[in-house]
Design a protein around this motif. Structure first.
Motif, mmCIF file in Angstrom:
data_model
loop_
_atom_site.group_PDB
_atom_site.id
_atom_site.type_symbol
_atom_site.label_atom_id
_atom_site.label_comp_id
_atom_site.label_asym_id
_atom_site.label_seq_id
_atom_site.Cartn_x
_atom_site.Cartn_y
_atom_site.Cartn_z
ATOM 1 N N TYR A 17 0.844 -1.197 0.000
ATOM 2 C CA TYR A 17 0.000 0.000 0.000
ATOM 3 C C TYR A 17 0.885 1.255 0.000
ATOM 4 C CZ TYR A 17 -3.212 3.693 1.107
ATOM 5 O OH TYR A 17 -3.912 4.877 1.051
ATOM 6 N N ILE A 18 1.913 1.262 0.840
ATOM 7 C CA ILE A 18 2.831 2.393 0.891
ATOM 8 C C ILE A 18 3.439 2.664 -0.483
ATOM 9 C CG2 ILE A 18 5.089 3.129 1.785
ATOM 10 C CD1 ILE A 18 4.308 1.652 4.403
ATOM 11 N N ASN A 19 3.754 1.598 -1.205
ATOM 12 C CA ASN A 19 4.382 1.718 -2.518
ATOM 13 C C ASN A 19 3.370 1.801 -3.658
ATOM 14 O OD1 ASN A 19 7.523 1.452 -2.306
ATOM 15 N ND2 ASN A 19 6.685 0.045 -0.781
ATOM 16 N N GLU A 20 2.088 1.974 -3.310
ATOM 17 C CA GLU A 20 1.010 2.246 -4.256
ATOM 18 C C GLU A 20 0.869 1.154 -5.317
ATOM 19 O OE1 GLU A 20 1.543 6.213 -5.710
ATOM 20 O OE2 GLU A 20 1.346 7.114 -3.723
ATOM 21 N N ASN A 21 1.034 -0.090 -4.894
ATOM 22 C CA ASN A 21 0.821 -1.222 -5.787
ATOM 23 C C ASN A 21 -0.553 -1.811 -5.475
ATOM 24 O OD1 ASN A 21 0.839 -3.692 -7.170
ATOM 25 N ND2 ASN A 21 3.054 -3.916 -6.945
ATOM 26 N N LYS A 22 -1.579 -1.255 -6.098
ATOM 27 C CA LYS A 22 -2.951 -1.637 -5.771
ATOM 28 C C LYS A 22 -3.261 -3.090 -6.126
ATOM 29 C CE LYS A 22 -5.011 2.962 -5.856
ATOM 30 N NZ LYS A 22 -6.113 3.815 -6.394
ATOM 31 N N ALA A 23 -2.644 -3.581 -7.194
ATOM 32 C CA ALA A 23 -2.882 -4.971 -7.590
ATOM 33 C C ALA A 23 -2.404 -5.931 -6.506
ATOM 34 C CB ALA A 23 -2.182 -5.273 -8.917
ATOM 35 N N LYS A 24 -1.223 -5.669 -5.947
ATOM 36 C CA LYS A 24 -0.706 -6.526 -4.883
ATOM 37 C C LYS A 24 -1.532 -6.385 -3.610
ATOM 38 C CE LYS A 24 2.519 -8.743 -4.589
ATOM 39 N NZ LYS A 24 2.711 -10.209 -4.749
ATOM 40 N N VAL A 25 -1.987 -5.180 -3.311
ATOM 41 C CA VAL A 25 -2.836 -4.967 -2.141
ATOM 42 C C VAL A 25 -4.092 -5.820 -2.249
ATOM 43 C CG1 VAL A 25 -4.335 -3.294 -0.969
ATOM 44 C CG2 VAL A 25 -1.987 -2.671 -1.557
ATOM 45 N N THR A 26 -4.731 -5.779 -3.416
ATOM 46 C CA THR A 26 -5.951 -6.565 -3.634
ATOM 47 C C THR A 26 -5.664 -8.057 -3.517
ATOM 48 O OG1 THR A 26 -6.866 -4.861 -5.088
ATOM 49 C CG2 THR A 26 -7.800 -7.073 -5.280
ATOM 50 N N SER A 27 -4.554 -8.492 -4.106
ATOM 51 C CA SER A 27 -4.189 -9.908 -4.075
ATOM 52 C C SER A 27 -3.940 -10.400 -2.655
ATOM 53 C CB SER A 27 -2.940 -10.128 -4.940
ATOM 54 O OG SER A 27 -2.466 -11.450 -4.824
ATOM 55 N N ILE A 28 -3.227 -9.606 -1.863
ATOM 56 C CA ILE A 28 -2.918 -10.009 -0.492
ATOM 57 C C ILE A 28 -4.179 -10.033 0.361
ATOM 58 C CG2 ILE A 28 -1.681 -9.340 1.603
ATOM 59 C CD1 ILE A 28 0.534 -8.255 -0.303
ATOM 60 N N LEU A 29 -5.055 -9.060 0.155
ATOM 61 C CA LEU A 29 -6.320 -9.071 0.895
ATOM 62 C C LEU A 29 -7.119 -10.343 0.599
ATOM 63 C CD1 LEU A 29 -7.427 -5.343 0.599
ATOM 64 C CD2 LEU A 29 -7.015 -6.580 2.732
#
Length: 257
Positions: free
Chosen positions: A36-48
């Protein structure tokens, strides 16, 4: 004897599995903050989604934290000098005033006074709200003075605010502890909503910490979480703290790396 040994093995096995699951979730939450800090929304969604597959309540909490974090970083307006219109006018709303390091003699620095002035104006606008002042002993030459105590004294003796409206927290040594210690007192006072008062550059970190801590405490106690509503800020003109400050603070209260 065989039955006892089997039961012991079963309990031990379940405990080990639970510990491994908890460690896996904690590791995922660390990655969640990082991306999230690094603004990688795809990874944020995947981890969630990974967290959801392991534990739905944790997923819901973390999703709410991320959604709120995005709101305060990208959309939340700042309200200088006084709290905005539209806040609850009931006694279960409170203003939380975050402390600032004291002078060596224990007196308030101008920035702390500025935060208190904002709190006073907001308290006058919302006369039913309580005011929580939070901060411990940070004066190198005065071991008895606390940020919370000095802020209360200023609000009562200088600004004329009714001392019965002010709740004082005097142990917190940083913003993380401001949230940890104050949320418990807010719960004890049956507060339902809060508005954080601090400096302009600091308010986003304050808000996300109180949001996260409110969710964690509510989860552990089985109650409805206190809601963090808007803000009121003392204007300094200093640059806003970035996502890294917010993320490291969140990592501390979530107990993740």
């Amino acid at each position: 004897t065989i039955s006892i040994l089997f039961l012991f093995h079963f309990i031990t096995s379940k405990t080990t599995e639970s510990k491994k699951l908890s460690e896996t979730i904690k590791e995922l939450e660390g990655h969640l903050l990082y991306y999230y800090i690094n603004e990688n929304k795809a990874k944020v969604t995947s981890i969630l989604q990974e967290i959801l597959s392991l534990d739905e309540p944790t997923y819901k909490r973390d999703q709410e934290i991320i959604d709120y974090w995005e709101y305060i970083d990208d959309y939340m307006p700042l309200y200088p000098r006084i709290a905005p219109d539209g806040l609850p006018s009931t006694s279960d709303h409170a203003f939380v005033v975050l402390g600032y390091q004291l002078n060596s003699d224990g007196s308030l620095k101008p920035e702390a006074i500025g935060r208190c002035d904002v709190a006073y104006e907001s308290a006058m606008k919302y006369p039913n709200s309580l005011i929580f002042v939070t901060g411990g002993g940070t004066a190198s030459g005065n071991k008895t003075a606390t940020e919370g105590g000095q802020m209360k004294e200023y609000l009562v003796n200088v600004k004329g605010l009714d001392e019965n409206r002010i709740i004082t927290e005097t142990k917190a040594m940083d913003t993380i502890q401001n949230a940890e210690y104050t949320i418990l007192e807010l719960i004890e006072k049956n507060i339902k909503t809060i508005t954080v008062i601090t400096s302009d550059y600091h308010v986003r970190r304050g808000n996300i910490l109180f949001k996260g801590e409110a969710l964690l405490k509510a989860e552990s106690l089985g109650i409805t979480p206190i809601q963090v509503i808007e803000n009121a800020v003392y204007e300094t003109g200093k640059p806003t703290e970035g996502k890294w400050f917010e993320g490291y603070a969140l990592a501390s209260i979530l107990d993740v790396k």
